[in-house]
Design a protein around this motif. Structure first.
Motif, mmCIF file in Angstrom:
data_model
loop_
_atom_site.group_PDB
_atom_site.id
_atom_site.type_symbol
_atom_site.label_atom_id
_atom_site.label_comp_id
_atom_site.label_asym_id
_atom_site.label_seq_id
_atom_site.Cartn_x
_atom_site.Cartn_y
_atom_site.Cartn_z
ATOM 1 N N ASP A 41 0.827 -1.203 0.000
ATOM 2 C CA ASP A 41 0.000 0.000 0.000
ATOM 3 C C ASP A 41 0.865 1.259 0.000
ATOM 4 O O ASP A 41 1.743 1.431 0.839
ATOM 5 C CB ASP A 41 -0.919 0.009 1.224
ATOM 6 N N GLY A 42 0.602 2.117 -0.958
ATOM 7 C CA GLY A 42 1.288 3.398 -1.012
ATOM 8 C C GLY A 42 2.618 3.391 -1.747
ATOM 9 O O GLY A 42 3.246 4.448 -1.881
ATOM 10 N N VAL A 43 3.075 2.238 -2.231
ATOM 11 C CA VAL A 43 4.331 2.191 -2.980
ATOM 12 C C VAL A 43 4.073 2.784 -4.358
ATOM 13 O O VAL A 43 3.228 2.297 -5.105
ATOM 14 C CB VAL A 43 4.875 0.743 -3.101
ATOM 15 N N LYS A 44 4.775 3.851 -4.665
ATOM 16 C CA LYS A 44 4.556 4.557 -5.930
ATOM 17 C C LYS A 44 5.411 3.993 -7.056
ATOM 18 O O LYS A 44 4.932 3.637 -8.100
ATOM 19 C CB LYS A 44 4.847 6.055 -5.764
ATOM 20 N N GLU A 45 6.715 3.935 -6.831
ATOM 21 C CA GLU A 45 7.616 3.418 -7.858
ATOM 22 C C GLU A 45 8.821 2.795 -7.173
ATOM 23 O O GLU A 45 9.176 3.165 -6.057
ATOM 24 C CB GLU A 45 8.044 4.512 -8.827
ATOM 25 N N PRO A 46 9.445 1.827 -7.833
ATOM 26 C CA PRO A 46 10.588 1.140 -7.225
ATOM 27 C C PRO A 46 11.764 2.081 -6.987
ATOM 28 O O PRO A 46 11.929 3.079 -7.679
ATOM 29 C CB PRO A 46 10.971 0.083 -8.272
ATOM 30 N N GLY A 47 12.560 1.755 -6.000
ATOM 31 C CA GLY A 47 13.762 2.532 -5.725
ATOM 32 C C GLY A 47 14.015 2.685 -4.244
ATOM 33 O O GLY A 47 13.407 1.999 -3.410
ATOM 34 N N LEU A 48 14.908 3.586 -3.927
ATOM 35 C CA LEU A 48 15.322 3.808 -2.539
ATOM 36 C C LEU A 48 14.144 4.187 -1.645
ATOM 37 O O LEU A 48 13.977 3.623 -0.560
ATOM 38 C CB LEU A 48 16.400 4.895 -2.475
#
Length: 179
Positions: free
Chosen positions: A68-75
């Motif tokens: 939930d709430g993860v927008k885009e991969p990365g740090l």
């Protein structure tokens, strides 16, 4: 799972969470769930099926929570994972992983072992997606499991240390790209 089965699985999860896997008998599980023995056995025909139902419910609930709430991969997403884990650990009062508890209490169950491996495997794959780098998946998994295991003793320090290590991991990769 049907809606009725999901409701029963959610209640089973709570009973196992509160009482452990070794202690409650099927009649105690039935009482904790609040359905008739016939209804309980219709949806979960054995005690092992009840454990598996509870674990499946927990699996879906946890994956939904961390995604939930993860927008885009990365740090930022990798750091958010540990913020979410800290929130989960606070909600669960720092208790040990329910999946590991189930496996420890049912060491001869190949079905429970398979469920635990599936849950952990899906987490591992998600961590690779989350970071945007498959090579980070196992490190994130190790940090996740470490925080889960030591949160009761270390609290938010474990979460903050994991986030610090995640930042170092990303920084190291970025520095390697620049050199």
């Amino acid at each position: 799972m049907s809606d009725s089965q999901k409701q029963i699985a959610a209640r089973l999860e709570q009973v196992f969470w509160n009482r452990g896997f070794a202690e409650p008998s099927v009649p105690e599980l039935r009482a904790g769930v609040g359905v008739s023995m016939r209804t309980l056995y219709r949806y979960f025909p054995s005690r092992e099926a009840m454990v598996l139902g509870a674990l499946e419910h927990r699996h879906q609930r946890y994956l939904t929570y961390v995604r939930d709430g993860v927008k885009e991969p990365g740090l930022a997403a990798a750091e958010q994972l540990f913020d979410k884990l800290g929130g989960w650990m606070r909600m669960t009062e720092g208790k040990e992983c329910l999946f590991r508890q189930a496996m420890a209490a049912n060491p001869d169950s190949t079905d429970i072992e398979a469920m635990v491996k599936r849950h952990k495997g899906e987490l591992l794959a998600f961590f690779g997606e989350l970071s945007g780098q498959d090579r980070f998946a196992s490190t994130l998994y190790l940090l996740h499991e470490g925080v889960t295991a030591c949160y009761a003793e270390m609290g938010e320090t474990a979460v903050n240390d994991a986030k610090s290590l995640v930042r170092q991991m990303f920084k190291s990769v970025n520095e390697q790209r620049l050199s």
